[in-house]
Motif scaffolding. Structure first.
Motif, PDB file in Angstrom:
ATOM      1  N   PHE A  63     -41.373  72.973   3.870  1.00  0.00           N
ATOM      2  CA  PHE A  63     -39.963  72.646   4.074  1.00  0.00           C
ATOM      3  C   PHE A  63     -39.336  73.362   5.263  1.00  0.00           C
ATOM      4  O   PHE A  63     -38.227  73.020   5.665  1.00  0.00           O
ATOM      5  N   TRP A  64     -40.025  74.351   5.834  1.00  0.00           N
ATOM      6  CA  TRP A  64     -39.468  75.065   6.989  1.00  0.00           C
ATOM      7  C   TRP A  64     -40.306  74.837   8.248  1.00  0.00           C
ATOM      8  O   TRP A  64     -39.769  74.419   9.276  1.00  0.00           O
ATOM      9  N   LEU A  65     -41.604  75.114   8.166  1.00  0.00           N
ATOM     10  CA  LEU A  65     -42.422  75.085   9.371  1.00  0.00           C
ATOM     11  C   LEU A  65     -42.630  73.668   9.905  1.00  0.00           C
ATOM     12  O   LEU A  65     -42.581  73.452  11.119  1.00  0.00           O
ATOM     13  N   VAL A  66     -42.828  72.716   9.020  1.00  0.00           N
ATOM     14  CA  VAL A  66     -43.061  71.335   9.480  1.00  0.00           C
ATOM     15  C   VAL A  66     -41.859  70.793  10.266  1.00  0.00           C
ATOM     16  O   VAL A  66     -42.020  70.278  11.376  1.00  0.00           O
ATOM     17  N   PRO A  67     -40.615  70.915   9.722  1.00  0.00           N
ATOM     18  CA  PRO A  67     -39.459  70.461  10.526  1.00  0.00           C
ATOM     19  C   PRO A  67     -39.288  71.255  11.822  1.00  0.00           C
ATOM     20  O   PRO A  67     -38.888  70.692  12.846  1.00  0.00           O
ATOM     21  N   ARG A  68     -39.606  72.557  11.784  1.00  0.00           N
ATOM     22  CA  ARG A  68     -39.466  73.358  13.006  1.00  0.00           C
ATOM     23  C   ARG A  68     -40.454  72.881  14.062  1.00  0.00           C
ATOM     24  O   ARG A  68     -40.113  72.795  15.254  1.00  0.00           O
ATOM     25  N   LEU A  69     -41.686  72.583  13.656  1.00  0.00           N
ATOM     26  CA  LEU A  69     -42.677  72.097  14.617  1.00  0.00           C
ATOM     27  C   LEU A  69     -42.295  70.711  15.138  1.00  0.00           C
ATOM     28  O   LEU A  69     -42.507  70.410  16.323  1.00  0.00           O
ATOM     29  N   ARG A  70     -41.717  69.885  14.249  1.00  0.00           N
ATOM     30  CA  ARG A  70     -41.259  68.566  14.686  1.00  0.00           C
ATOM     31  C   ARG A  70     -40.144  68.708  15.729  1.00  0.00           C
ATOM     32  O   ARG A  70     -40.127  68.003  16.741  1.00  0.00           O
ATOM     33  N   PHE A  71     -39.204  69.621  15.458  1.00  0.00           N
ATOM     34  CA  PHE A  71     -38.131  69.873  16.430  1.00  0.00           C
ATOM     35  C   PHE A  71     -38.716  70.351  17.756  1.00  0.00           C
ATOM     36  O   PHE A  71     -38.322  69.891  18.829  1.00  0.00           O
ATOM     37  N   GLU A 123     -28.538  62.129  23.371  1.00  0.00           N
ATOM     38  CA  GLU A 123     -29.958  62.135  23.006  1.00  0.00           C
ATOM     39  C   GLU A 123     -30.570  63.521  23.192  1.00  0.00           C
ATOM     40  O   GLU A 123     -31.298  64.015  22.332  1.00  0.00           O
ATOM     41  N   LEU A 124     -30.249  64.146  24.293  1.00  0.00           N
ATOM     42  CA  LEU A 124     -30.795  65.476  24.556  1.00  0.00           C
ATOM     43  C   LEU A 124     -30.253  66.510  23.579  1.00  0.00           C
ATOM     44  O   LEU A 124     -30.974  67.383  23.135  1.00  0.00           O
ATOM     45  N   ARG A 125     -28.962  66.396  23.231  1.00  0.00           N
ATOM     46  CA  ARG A 125     -28.373  67.353  22.300  1.00  0.00           C
ATOM     47  C   ARG A 125     -29.065  67.282  20.937  1.00  0.00           C
ATOM     48  O   ARG A 125     -29.270  68.302  20.291  1.00  0.00           O
ATOM     49  N   SER A 126     -29.432  66.074  20.505  1.00  0.00           N
ATOM     50  CA  SER A 126     -30.088  65.940  19.215  1.00  0.00           C
ATOM     51  C   SER A 126     -31.466  66.588  19.207  1.00  0.00           C
ATOM     52  O   SER A 126     -32.007  66.910  18.144  1.00  0.00           O
ATOM     53  N   THR A 127     -32.030  66.788  20.401  1.00  0.00           N
ATOM     54  CA  THR A 127     -33.326  67.459  20.494  1.00  0.00           C
ATOM     55  C   THR A 127     -33.185  68.924  20.906  1.00  0.00           C
ATOM     56  O   THR A 127     -34.189  69.601  21.127  1.00  0.00           O
ATOM     57  N   GLY A 128     -31.943  69.395  21.061  1.00  0.00           N
ATOM     58  CA  GLY A 128     -31.710  70.797  21.401  1.00  0.00           C
ATOM     59  C   GLY A 128     -31.829  71.105  22.881  1.00  0.00           C
ATOM     60  O   GLY A 128     -31.989  72.262  23.261  1.00  0.00           O
ATOM     61  N   VAL A 129     -31.722  70.084  23.730  1.00  0.00           N
ATOM     62  CA  VAL A 129     -31.839  70.285  25.182  1.00  0.00           C
ATOM     63  C   VAL A 129     -30.500  69.951  25.818  1.00  0.00           C
ATOM     64  O   VAL A 129     -29.899  68.918  25.513  1.00  0.00           O
ATOM     65  N   ARG A 130     -30.056  70.813  26.729  1.00  0.00           N
ATOM     66  CA  ARG A 130     -28.780  70.596  27.421  1.00  0.00           C
ATOM     67  C   ARG A 130     -29.031  69.804  28.693  1.00  0.00           C
ATOM     68  O   ARG A 130     -29.948  70.092  29.456  1.00  0.00           O
ATOM     69  N   LEU A 131     -28.169  68.788  28.916  1.00  0.00           N
ATOM     70  CA  LEU A 131     -28.258  67.998  30.131  1.00  0.00           C
ATOM     71  C   LEU A 131     -27.619  68.787  31.254  1.00  0.00           C
ATOM     72  O   LEU A 131     -26.445  69.162  31.179  1.00  0.00           O
ATOM     73  N   THR A 132     -28.375  69.067  32.299  1.00  0.00           N
ATOM     74  CA  THR A 132     -27.851  69.864  33.419  1.00  0.00           C
ATOM     75  C   THR A 132     -27.456  68.976  34.571  1.00  0.00           C
ATOM     76  O   THR A 132     -27.915  67.862  34.705  1.00  0.00           O
TER      77      THR A 132
END
Length: 200
Positions: free
Chosen positions: A124-132, A191-200
């Motif tokens: 419940f923790w590592l699998v979602p973290r690896l997916r992210f 789209e980038l925000r949902s993946t944790g990436v900031r658009l520069t």
């Protein structure tokens, strides 16, 4: 792979969850080791039984051998001591069997208490973290590789929920077809925000 979000609030939540997950796993492992050592302490009785049986067997064997050397009657006198020696061997075996049983029980309980919760936490923790991390790494590679904003905007149209897309524009697909730069950039950033990436 990218393990943490570029956005402070999301990154703080990720770090907090990571620390809690590691702490919970360590706690379950400690509890499993504690239960193992606690149950293993029950084998002391088996050790005492084994030592008493071994001592009794050796004593009876020695007495039987000494009496067996007596002329004429040695064989008859040593027989009861030989039987007693067998009883000591039985007691010694029972002590060893008790130790083996306690060892198996301690191992089963210790491993069960430690491993099952740790596996649940990993699922419940590592699998979602690896997916992210995989999604964030792919998104970062798209941005670093010079992928156009229109491609990211198209991914947003296919990945994001309709209410979120409606918050960007009343007709986000039409805006994408027209090549509206403001909407395209907003969709790409979404789209980038949902993946944790900031658009520069």
């Amino acid at each position: 792979m990218k393990f943490y979000s570029d956005f402070a609030a999301h990154r703080s939540r990720q770090i907090t969850v990571d620390v809690l997950a590691v702490a919970f796993m360590a706690a379950w492992i400690w509890l499993g080791a504690f239960v193992y050592s606690l149950v293993l302490g029950l084998s002391d009785f088996g050790v005492q039984m084994e030592e008493a049986g071994a001592g009794f067997r050796e004593t009876m064997t020695d007495v039987g051998e000494n009496l067996g050397d007596v002329p004429f009657i040695g064989g008859g006198i040593s027989a009861p001591f030989d039987s007693a020696s067998s009883a000591g061997a039985t007691l010694e075996s029972a002590g060893q069997a008790q130790q083996d049983a306690v060892q198996n029980l301690a191992t089963g309980l210790g491993v069960g208490i430690a491993v099952l919760p740790v596996l649940m936490i990993l699922v419940f923790w590592l699998v979602p973290r690896l997916r992210f991390a995989r999604r964030a790494g792919q998104a970062k590679a798209l941005v670093s590789g010079g992928a156009g904003v229109d491609l990211l905007a198209l991914r947003a149209l296919s990945n994001q929920r309709l209410p979120v897309l409606a918050g960007v524009d009343a007709d986000p697909m039409g805006a994408w077809r027209r090549g509206d730069p403001e909407v395209m950039r907003s969709l790409a950033a979404l789209e980038l925000r949902s993946t944790g990436v900031r658009l520069t």
